[in-house]
Design an enzyme around this catalytic site. Structure first.
Site, PDB file in Angstrom:
ATOM      1  N   GLU A 117      57.548 130.470 -71.645  1.00  0.00           N
ATOM      2  CA  GLU A 117      57.454 131.545 -70.653  1.00  0.00           C
ATOM      3  C   GLU A 117      58.809 132.178 -70.331  1.00  0.00           C
ATOM      4  OE1 GLU A 117      53.560 130.185 -68.107  1.00  0.00           O
ATOM      5  OE2 GLU A 117      55.512 129.536 -67.350  1.00  0.00           O
ATOM      6  N   GLU A 145      48.086 128.701 -72.545  1.00  0.00           N
ATOM      7  CA  GLU A 145      47.843 128.293 -71.163  1.00  0.00           C
ATOM      8  C   GLU A 145      46.892 129.249 -70.478  1.00  0.00           C
ATOM      9  OE1 GLU A 145      50.313 128.206 -67.071  1.00  0.00           O
ATOM     10  OE2 GLU A 145      51.116 126.880 -68.631  1.00  0.00           O
TER      11      GLU A 145
END
Length: 459
Positions: A179, A363
């Protein structure tokens, strides 16, 4: 939702999504969110250890010092993974547990911990997927500039080489930087996340170095024997708050900052056109070629679409990011829009085609703040409905020709949820934050049943 766990998060009747043979189901965690034991076996301080102690930063005043207590419960948690029946377990390595200051001497006890973790996960019949950096930069490196300092790129490549040198014989799949948009935009741009530097467009230095870190670490991983290397980037469809030209323009710009800034360099070796003038002074010869390493999979992290409006003229950034309206929400207020995941996957394939490797949805998760009832049962049926609806969206994207190879649900355990602290629960396993006791929830059993009902092997 009308009440935690009420099951009204998505429309009823989501059913059992059927994915292709060989599709991989996984579950996730990250070191700072679950391990605890922040002062054990020589572990050093990370930026989140520091940031979480700033008054008012974390909603409930907690830190990751205890989290889910995973450090002391590896055998118990690995057994839960085996019971869940997932193919993959995506975890992260705490850089400061392996190298306390981010440079200099290694801590052998940290490497021993991850050695043991990988072995227990494999013994449970699950494949470990390792992340090298999940938001928790060593504080020692941050003190010298963190991701604003190009030296951090080279220290990160060393970290990749060390960890892979110990684990790559048993860990097949790797994600260098997890991320990067969270660290680049929230950590160095707005300052909402660690390390809390509100630099706004000056934070683009950090974004460029995070991308270079990804590239250099990918090279180091392959040299150390890693068989698969990919990424895990946050992505969100961007919806203008209105048809006003200012809102549309702000949406286009934020789309470049959140989506394109990480996607285009990794896949095309260039920065988005809207940002290229701002990046040109940051890029040295060879940088974009280093960032554009061949990837075995492209990881998509998805929370939902974002509604974007133009900000006030005196605001530090020209956009205002809002939640979409008119949709059900999770217990932490996120809009639930499964079809926007299908939308994103289809658009991603149409836009990048041959440049796009196979996709992993790395995710997807939701907060359902259910507690055990009098019989000890955690009724988080809403979480089951949420994942089924998003898996249906993935299945529809696959039917439309998108090469999606897997789906990782967040997460195995309730843990420390960044600035929310312990205020919300994302786990298939309820964790009593006072005692550490684990209670598999209703959604745990339903996810296990969904996985067991899928075609498990090609042919």
């Amino acid at each position: 939702m009308s009440a935690p766990g009420s099951g009204q998060l998505v429309p009823p009747g989501a059913g059992v999504p059927v994915l292709p043979p060989g599709f991989r189901f996984g579950v996730t965690s990250s070191a700072y969110q679950v391990e605890g034991a922040t002062d054990v076996d020589g572990r050093g301080a990370s930026v989140w250890d520091t940031f979480a102690r700033v008054p008012g930063v974390v909603a409930d005043g907690t830190t990751g010092d205890v989290a889910a207590g995973h450090f002391g419960r590896v055998e118990e948690d690995a057994a839960l993974l085996g019971r869940l029946g997932v193919d993959d377990y995506r975890f992260s390595v705490s850089w400061t547990r392996v190298q306390p200051d981010g440079r200099g001497p290694l801590e052998p006890r940290g490497l021993d911990f991850y050695d043991r973790l990988v072995d227990r996960v494999l013994e449970a019949g699950v494949s470990p997927v390792a992340v090298l950096h999940h938001h928790d930069l060593p504080q020692g490196l941050e003190d010298d500039g963190g991701w604003l300092n190009p030296e951090t790129v080279h220290r990160f490549a060393e970290h990749a080489s060390v960890v892979a040198g110990r684990l790559a014989d048993r860990v097949a799949a790797w994600i260098p930087v997890y991320e990067p948009a969270v660290m680049g935009v929230l950590g160095y741009g707005s300052g909402a996340y660690a390390p809390g530097r509100a630099l706004y467009f000056d934070g683009l230095w950090a974004a460029h170095h995070l991308l270079l870190g990804h590239g250099h670490a990918t090279v180091a991983l392959r040299a150390a024997g890693a068989r698969e290397v990919g990424c895990a980037n946050n992505h969100a469809p961007m919806w203008p708050a209105s048809e006003d030209a200012a809102d549309v323009g702000a949406t286009k710009l934020f789309d470049s900052v959140w989506n394109g800034l990480y996607l285009e360099p990794m896949l095309l070796g260039r920065y988005p056109a809207d940002l290229a003038p701002l990046m040109q002074d940051l890029v040295s010869p060879g940088d974009l070629a280093m960032i554009r390493q061949p990837l075995d999979f492209y990881g998509v992290n998805y929370d939902g679409p974002l509604r974007v409006a133009a900000a006030a003229e005196d605001a530090p950034a020209p956009w205002q990011v809002l939640e979409p309206i008119g949709h059900p929400t999770t217990d932490d207020g996120r809009a639930v829009v499964p079809d926007a995941l299908r939308e994103w996957l289809v658009v991603l394939r149409a836009r990048f085609r041959a440049a796009l490797p196979p996709i992993l949805v790395t995710e997807v998760g939701c907060a359902v703040d259910a507690e055990p009832d009098a019989a000890g049962v955690v009724h988080d049926e809403a979480r089951d409905g949420y994942h089924r609806a998003h898996l249906q969206a993935v299945a529809e994207a696959v039917r439309r020709g998108v090469d999606v190879r897997g789906y990782y649900a967040r997460g195995l355990l309730d843990g420390f949820e960044w600035t929310a602290g312990h205020a919300h629960r994302y786990g298939f396993v309820h964790v009593d934050h006072a005692t550490g006791a684990r209670t598999p929830t209703v959604s745990f059993d339903r996810y296990a049943a969904l996985i067991a009902a899928q075609p498990r092997h090609a042919g």
